[in-house]
Design a protein around this motif. Structure first.
Motif, short mmCIF file in Angstrom:
data_model
loop_
_atom_site.label_atom_id
_atom_site.label_comp_id
_atom_site.label_asym_id
_atom_site.label_seq_id
_atom_site.Cartn_x
_atom_site.Cartn_y
_atom_site.Cartn_z
N ILE A 36 13.02 -26.36 -28.83
CA ILE A 36 14.00 -26.99 -27.93
C ILE A 36 14.94 -25.93 -27.37
O ILE A 36 15.54 -25.15 -28.12
CB ILE A 36 14.83 -28.05 -28.69
N ARG A 38 18.14 -26.24 -25.62
CA ARG A 38 19.07 -27.33 -25.36
C ARG A 38 19.90 -27.13 -24.09
O ARG A 38 20.22 -28.11 -23.41
CB ARG A 38 19.98 -27.54 -26.56
N GLY A 41 17.60 -27.89 -20.94
CA GLY A 41 16.77 -29.08 -20.92
C GLY A 41 15.29 -28.75 -20.84
O GLY A 41 14.52 -29.47 -20.20
N ASP A 62 19.01 -33.93 -21.12
CA ASP A 62 19.97 -33.44 -22.12
C ASP A 62 19.26 -33.36 -23.48
O ASP A 62 18.93 -34.38 -24.08
CB ASP A 62 21.16 -34.41 -22.21
N LEU A 63 19.10 -32.14 -23.98
CA LEU A 63 18.37 -31.93 -25.23
C LEU A 63 19.29 -31.53 -26.38
O LEU A 63 18.81 -31.00 -27.39
CB LEU A 63 17.27 -30.88 -25.04
N ALA A 66 18.23 -32.86 -29.86
CA ALA A 66 16.92 -33.43 -29.57
C ALA A 66 15.96 -33.23 -30.74
O ALA A 66 16.11 -32.31 -31.54
CB ALA A 66 16.33 -32.79 -28.32
N GLY A 81 15.58 -37.12 -26.18
CA GLY A 81 16.77 -36.46 -25.69
C GLY A 81 18.02 -37.25 -25.99
O GLY A 81 17.97 -38.47 -26.20
N ARG A 82 19.15 -36.60 -25.98
CA ARG A 82 20.41 -37.27 -26.26
C ARG A 82 20.81 -38.24 -25.15
O ARG A 82 21.58 -39.18 -25.37
CB ARG A 82 21.52 -36.22 -26.49
#
Length: 387
Positions: A36, A38, A41, A62-63, A66, A81-82
């Protein structure tokens, strides 16, 4: 990554051009993984045998925080993802195969034991939503009236999850036709914050933020009841700040004992896997976040919360003593062992690197450039319950 060259040669010898073309594009995925990234993305496709990055796949939203699971054939990753995004990544064709934004704020997911269903737990609007793994079409919407955490898969096409606000755990049985059959277990404790399930799918344990201790369920029971674990241990002993909640997903099972990161304390806890009674504590450098067992169970590797998150400690599970400590770099966020545990990959966010170490000699082996890396997930997870 290894192309099947010998098979291609055979196909060419046979003069079957179509077959040769098909085999030429066949990719073995057993030693691949995704990292990931983050901040951007994106995910980085990596080869753990060659210790190399292969490509970057972008556009996953949005990771932050994640996670992902893999299809049984190790071809597809489902990234949670968030921002509520559920993204299906094809690691053979190295692209996004499908993506839906299914909620406003999600916190992880799971895949059913038959690989047909993918479930996502949500903070906003709460509840769990279940999707067809092939099409990402909605199969079931399970509102809970609460932020929902600790979602895991269990044998029998079931999902287990827990509610932060109400302290309940629900078991959703998806083995039949129509709506899922829901079993509700109340009184799991105040503000459960995370949960895990053992590799055999029997024991489900929730960590509690609102009170001391943990709560377990025996999923082999027809009518599971909450079992209190370490009821006198937790934040209540001392009013200590908690810089980051530990992840129970990263717990360790070492032979007959569990190793769990303590909440707000500088130690890990040892618990007998059969009796759920405490068997020991090991003092650590700072507040642990992940306590992860090497696949053979002989070592537990521990990382720590900010601002002490530049350090790793290694604990011998026979002596329960720390045998090695080192500093990979600023902001160590995650660790992942190779499937048999000969190496460990460590994400060092603030150096924009993934670093690789030998777990027997502790020798530094290699580093890979990555953009703010966090979670590392090898495809071998496809064959493990709860991951």
């Amino acid at each position: 990554m290894k192309t099947l060259i010998s098979a291609l040669t055979l196909a060419a010898t046979l003069g079957t051009a179509a077959l040769a073309d098909t085999i030429a594009t066949t990719i073995a995925t057993g030693d691949l993984g995704l990292v990931i990234e983050r901040a951007k993305g994106s995910v980085l496709l990596v080869d753990q045998s060659d210790r190399a990055s292969l490509t970057r796949i972008e556009g996953l939203g949005d990771l932050s925080h994640a996670s992902m699971v893999y299809s049984p054939d190790e071809r597809f990753a489902y990234v949670f993802g968030r921002d509520g995004g559920l993204t299906k990544v094809d690691i053979v064709e190295r692209k996004i195969a499908n993506r839906v934004v299914q909620a406003g704020n999600s916190i992880g997911g799971a895949i059913s034991d038959d690989g047909k269903l993918v479930a996502v737990s949500n903070y906003e609007p709460g509840g769990v939503r279940v999707f067809d793994a092939d099409t990402l079409e909605l199969v079931a919407d399970i509102p809970t009236g609460s932020k929902t955490i600790g979602l895991v898969d269990a044998p029998g096409r079931r999902f287990v999850f827990t509610m932060w606000d109400t302290g309940e755990t629900w078991i959703a049985d998806m083995s039949g036709e129509g709506d899922p059959a829901i079993t509700k277990i109340p009184d799991m404790g105040k503000n459960p914050y995370d949960a895990l399930v053992t590799g055999n799918g029997r024991t489900y344990i929730t960590g509690l933020f609102g009170e001391d201790g943990l709560t377990a369920l025996d999923l082999w029971e027809d009518d599971p009841k909450p079992i209190r674990v370490l009821p006198n241990y937790g934040r209540g002993q001392e009013d200590m700040p908690v810089y980051k909640m530990p992840h129970l997903e990263g717990w360790a099972l070492t032979g007959s004992e569990f190793v769990l990161p303590a909440v707000g304390h500088h130690e890990v806890l040892w618990i007998d896997a059969n009796t759920l009674e405490e068997t020991g504590r090991t003092k650590t450098y700072s507040q642990p976040v992940f306590a992860m067992a090497r696949p053979d169970g002989r070592q537990v590797w521990v990382n720590f919360a900010h601002p002490m998150n530049d350090t790793i400690q290694v604990i011998d599970t026979v002596t329960k003593q720390i045998i090695h400590e080192f500093k990979p770099g600023p902001a160590v966020l995650h660790m992942e062992f190779t499937p048999r545990g000969h190496e460990i990959w460590i994400s060092v966010r603030d150096e924009n690197k993934v670093k690789i170490y030998d777990t027997h000699t502790f020798e530094f082996l290699r580093e890979i450039e990555a953009d703010s890396p966090s979670g590392i997930f090898f495809t071998a997870r496809a064959h493990r319950t709860g991951l």
